[in-house]
Design a protein around this motif. Structure first.
Motif, PDB file in Angstrom:
ATOM      1  N   ILE A 265       0.827  -1.222   0.000  1.00  0.00           N
ATOM      2  CA  ILE A 265       0.000   0.000   0.000  1.00  0.00           C
ATOM      3  C   ILE A 265       0.855   1.263   0.000  1.00  0.00           C
ATOM      4  O   ILE A 265       0.304   2.365  -0.052  1.00  0.00           O
ATOM      5  N   HIS A 362      10.104  -5.656  -1.051  1.00  0.00           N
ATOM      6  CA  HIS A 362       9.707  -5.315   0.318  1.00  0.00           C
ATOM      7  C   HIS A 362      10.925  -4.861   1.115  1.00  0.00           C
ATOM      8  O   HIS A 362      12.057  -4.865   0.631  1.00  0.00           O
ATOM      9  N   SER A 408      19.895   2.626   5.512  1.00  0.00           N
ATOM     10  CA  SER A 408      20.578   1.590   4.761  1.00  0.00           C
ATOM     11  C   SER A 408      22.077   1.846   4.569  1.00  0.00           C
ATOM     12  O   SER A 408      22.871   0.925   4.704  1.00  0.00           O
TER      13      SER A 408
HETATM   14  P1  FAD Z   1       4.592  -3.246   4.340  1.00  0.00           P
HETATM   15  O1  FAD Z   1       5.777  -4.064   4.679  1.00  0.00           O
HETATM   16  O2  FAD Z   1       3.312  -3.945   4.210  1.00  0.00           O
HETATM   17  O3  FAD Z   1       4.463  -2.098   5.462  1.00  0.00           O
HETATM   18  C1  FAD Z   1       3.306  -1.307   5.598  1.00  0.00           C
HETATM   19  C2  FAD Z   1       3.587   0.155   5.392  1.00  0.00           C
HETATM   20  O4  FAD Z   1       4.493   0.649   6.345  1.00  0.00           O
HETATM   21  C3  FAD Z   1       4.197   0.522   4.053  1.00  0.00           C
HETATM   22  O5  FAD Z   1       3.217   0.630   3.054  1.00  0.00           O
HETATM   23  C4  FAD Z   1       4.860   1.847   4.332  1.00  0.00           C
HETATM   24  O6  FAD Z   1       3.986   2.921   4.127  1.00  0.00           O
HETATM   25  C5  FAD Z   1       5.217   1.749   5.801  1.00  0.00           C
HETATM   26  N1  FAD Z   1       6.648   1.491   5.982  1.00  0.00           N
HETATM   27  C6  FAD Z   1       7.247   0.309   6.253  1.00  0.00           C
HETATM   28  N2  FAD Z   1       8.567   0.482   6.437  1.00  0.00           N
HETATM   29  C7  FAD Z   1       8.805   1.796   6.243  1.00  0.00           C
HETATM   30  C8  FAD Z   1       9.978   2.580   6.287  1.00  0.00           C
HETATM   31  N3  FAD Z   1      11.174   2.067   6.586  1.00  0.00           N
HETATM   32  N4  FAD Z   1       9.855   3.881   6.006  1.00  0.00           N
HETATM   33  C9  FAD Z   1       8.668   4.436   5.697  1.00  0.00           C
HETATM   34  N5  FAD Z   1       7.523   3.738   5.658  1.00  0.00           N
HETATM   35  C10 FAD Z   1       7.595   2.435   5.943  1.00  0.00           C
HETATM   36  N6  FAD Z   1       9.152   3.219   1.504  1.00  0.00           N
HETATM   37  C11 FAD Z   1       8.478   4.071   0.726  1.00  0.00           C
HETATM   38  O7  FAD Z   1       7.259   4.254   0.914  1.00  0.00           O
HETATM   39  N7  FAD Z   1       9.103   4.759  -0.274  1.00  0.00           N
HETATM   40  C12 FAD Z   1      10.435   4.604  -0.529  1.00  0.00           C
HETATM   41  O8  FAD Z   1      10.969   5.231  -1.429  1.00  0.00           O
HETATM   42  C13 FAD Z   1      11.170   3.690   0.280  1.00  0.00           C
HETATM   43  N8  FAD Z   1      12.501   3.498   0.073  1.00  0.00           N
HETATM   44  C14 FAD Z   1      13.193   2.624   0.859  1.00  0.00           C
HETATM   45  C15 FAD Z   1      14.575   2.475   0.657  1.00  0.00           C
HETATM   46  C16 FAD Z   1      15.303   1.611   1.449  1.00  0.00           C
HETATM   47  C17 FAD Z   1      16.786   1.476   1.248  1.00  0.00           C
HETATM   48  C18 FAD Z   1      14.651   0.880   2.462  1.00  0.00           C
HETATM   49  C19 FAD Z   1      15.422  -0.045   3.325  1.00  0.00           C
HETATM   50  C20 FAD Z   1      13.290   1.017   2.668  1.00  0.00           C
HETATM   51  C21 FAD Z   1      12.539   1.898   1.892  1.00  0.00           C
HETATM   52  N9  FAD Z   1      11.152   2.087   2.099  1.00  0.00           N
HETATM   53  C22 FAD Z   1      10.474   2.992   1.308  1.00  0.00           C
HETATM   54  C23 FAD Z   1      10.443   1.409   3.208  1.00  0.00           C
HETATM   55  C24 FAD Z   1       9.785   0.075   2.834  1.00  0.00           C
HETATM   56  O9  FAD Z   1      10.689  -0.738   2.144  1.00  0.00           O
HETATM   57  C25 FAD Z   1       8.518   0.272   2.019  1.00  0.00           C
HETATM   58  O10 FAD Z   1       7.678   1.223   2.641  1.00  0.00           O
HETATM   59  C26 FAD Z   1       7.737  -1.020   1.904  1.00  0.00           C
HETATM   60  O11 FAD Z   1       8.555  -1.993   1.330  1.00  0.00           O
HETATM   61  C27 FAD Z   1       6.487  -0.796   1.080  1.00  0.00           C
HETATM   62  O12 FAD Z   1       5.829  -1.997   0.831  1.00  0.00           O
HETATM   63  P2  FAD Z   1       4.481  -2.411   1.565  1.00  0.00           P
HETATM   64  O13 FAD Z   1       3.452  -1.361   1.367  1.00  0.00           O
HETATM   65  O14 FAD Z   1       4.154  -3.781   1.103  1.00  0.00           O
HETATM   66  O15 FAD Z   1       4.946  -2.375   3.056  1.00  0.00           O
END
Ligand code: FAD
Ligand code: DLZ
Ligand code: SF4
Length: 509
Positions: A265, A362, A408
């Motif tokens: 999301i 992820h 990271s």
């Molecule tokens: P899920 O694992 O289902 O988590 C639910 C929600 O939690 C995510 O949708 C997201 O909104 C939030 N979330 C989780 N971890 C983080 C985090 N570390 N920082 C901010 N929000 C988080 N997230 C981005 O939204 N945009 C990016 O550009 C981004 N770049 C990243 C770069 C690196 C090097 C790393 C390590 C992480 C990054 N993330 C980023 C965080 C995270 O990887 C993603 O939010 C997540 O993978 C999104 O997939 P999901 O919605 O299935 O998340």
């Protein structure tokens, strides 16, 4: 009364955004613009460009249906000046407007560009978040360390999420130690819903195919949600089917399944199609109704009101120079395999391949495969940052930069991460099935077949000895390394140096 221009950017697609709240439907003109500067400030993944443009078009249609006057510039309109400031100036003259109302953009570059305009400009706070940059600055004042965990606990208290009175639900703030299981072999996680392109999306896909065919990333199939209704469907599906196992398998990685038990999301939250509090309230309600365990609900809510709010706080607190930090002095250019070139490292190949196909990976894939490799190999953090900003559909600088530069790459000297996120191949082997079929052997520590993560891990530890020896979380690693036989240590470091030299010559490694 003269009309005003109400700017809505591509990641501000919420009907309740501050600029629209201030606007008068009868008087004002909403301006939305597809522009080349936004489409090219990094070489975005084609799916990301398509997602943003398709969601913008749908949002503009919904605003018009709701009675707003919308001046919408398409990327291929002849009169399009190619930039947000250019379009604001052009539309200001067209509608005889002197004042622009905007919600503050999520990137320093665009904030500065708006402030430079020869128009009266009001930038209102972006209050779609649970905390404001001022809340973060107040919290940070006088603190020696800005650790996410303490910030998160304050946001739990402030929002009341997962609180029983003044105490955290279940008695603990954080259940992360239950959230580190590898995926069971027979796991069949439910796939998130996909949305076949309708006419609006299909038209955008043709445009993106014509204009951005050379960018890294596969455009088709395109199945992302492009409006709030569809994004809510993705959220519903996650809460009902996937959340219960989200906690347990949050860190797991499985070949051929990019989504596993993740919510997928982040693109919708970051575009404004979903809002953080509504998402967290849904997860809490599922737990309170006995439909999801506490470790899942807490783990999920922590990602959103903890990590997501915290990294935004860091981005605005640290200022525009944050993205150029490089405290470890790393300068190796990005190897070609980041852009799809060949590598023998199966884990990296798998995650880059998945990123190319979906524009998604992820958290643990981003952190412990790609990011881990980049940090161990000493890649230039500025290049790494631009790569992450380009290749993920959810990448906007306010969220991407602190995750990349800080969490990271440790390029901010430990502001975000209390120790560098580095590991040998053992972690990847434990949490994934990537090592099966790899040309390297994860159990081998030296020689031609040694897993590069094993070699580079100790190379990193040794080359940054002065910086990390006295870090309390690293001391045990140095003690165990220093106990090893001198000859063995030298062999590992020499093999790592040779491997890096081969990487530098462009050999397939
Ligand atoms: P899920 O694992 O289902 O988590 C639910 C929600 O939690 C995510 O949708 C997201 O909104 C939030 N979330 C989780 N971890 C983080 C985090 N570390 N920082 C901010 N929000 C988080 N997230 C981005 O939204 N945009 C990016 O550009 C981004 N770049 C990243 C770069 C690196 C090097 C790393 C390590 C992480 C990054 N993330 C980023 C965080 C995270 O990887 C993603 O939010 C997540 O993978 C999104 O997939 P999901 O919605 O299935 O998340
Ligand atoms: C990412 C993006 C892209 C690809 N295209 C546009 C666009 O054409 N018009 C627009 O208003 N916004 C776009 N965006 C999102 C902006 O880059 C984003 O608003 C800023 O980076 C601030 O977060
Ligand atoms: Fe990655 Fe090493 Fe495993 Fe190969 S052996 S997949 S390089 S961790």
């Amino acid at each position: 009364m003269k009309p005003r221009l109400i700017l809505v950017l591509g990641d501000q697609l919420s009907t309740d955004i501050s600029s629209l709240r201030m606007a008068d439907k009868e008087r004002d003109v909403v301006i939305m613009a597809e522009v080349m500067t936004e489409a090219t400030y990094v070489p975005h993944h084609p799916k990301k460009i398509a997602l943003v443009l398709a969601a913008m078009r749908r949002f503009a249609m919904a605003l018009r249906e709701d009675g707003w006057t919308v001046a919408y510039s398409r990327l291929d309109d002849e009169a399009n000046t190619g930039s947000i400031p250019g379009e604001l100036v052009r539309r200001a003259s067209e509608f005889a407007v002197e004042e622009v109302i905007a919600t503050t953009p999520g990137e320093w570059r665009l904030i500065a560009a708006l402030n430079d305009l020869p128009l009266v400009m009001r930038q209102l706070p972006d209050d779609r978040f649970v905390t404001s940059p001022k809340d973060f600055a107040d919290w940070a004042k006088g603190r020696k360390h800005l650790r996410m965990e303490w910030f998160y606990r304050d946001v739990r208290r402030k929002t009341g999420l997962l609180m029983d009175g003044n105490a955290p639900a279940g008695g603990k703030w954080n259940y992360d130690n239950q959230n580190r299981k590898p995926a069971p072999e027979d796991a069949r996680p439910p796939k998130p819903p996909g949305f076949p392109p309708d006419a609006v999306v299909a038209e955008v896909l043709d445009l993106v195919k014509d204009r951005f065919a050379g960018n890294f990333g596969q455009l088709h199939p395109f199945e992302f949600a492009t409006d709030r209704e569809q994004a809510l469907e993705v959220l519903d599906h996650f809460i009902s089917h996937t959340l219960p196992s989200f906690g347990d398998y949050q860190d797991a990685m499985v070949m051929g399944d990019p989504w596993l038990w993740h919510a997928v999301i982040s693109p919708y939250l970051n575009l404004g199609l979903l809002l953080p509090m509504e998402v967290c309230l849904r997860a809490e309600a599922a737990w309170r109704a006995g439909k999801a365990p506490l470790n899942a609900a807490e783990g999920f809510i922590r990602q959103i009101i903890g990590w997501r709010e915290y990294v935004r706080g860091i981005y605005f607190f640290e200022g525009p120079d944050y993205t150029s930090r490089n405290m470890l002095d790393h300068s190796r250019p990005l190897p070609a395999f980041f852009w799809g070139g060949e590598t023998h490292m199966h884990c990296v190949d798998e995650v880059v391949g998945q990123t190319r196909e979906h524009g998604y990976a992820h958290h643990i894939q981003r952190l412990m495969v790609i990011g881990n490799f980049a940090l161990l190999a000493g890649l230039d953090p500025g290049e790494v940052h631009e790569w992450y900003l380009s290749v993920y559909v959810d990448a906007f600088e306010w969220v991407e930069a602190p995750n990349t530069i800080g969490m990271s790459q440790y390029a901010d000297d430990g502001l975000v991460a209390s120790k560098p996120y580095v590991s040998s191949g053992n972690y990847i082997s434990k949490m994934s099935d990537y090592c099966t079929g790899c040309q390297y052997d994860v159990r081998t520590k030296t020689g031609a077949r040694a897993c590069p993560f094993n070699l580079l891990y100790w190379h990193f530890i040794e080359r940054h000895r002065d910086r990390f020896l006295n870090n309390p979380r690293m001391a045990v690693i140095y003690r165990s390394w220093d106990k090893r036989d001198v000859g063995q240590r030298k062999k590992i470091v020499d093999d790592a140096t040779d491997w890096l030299a081969r990487l530098d010559t462009g050999e397939i490694v």
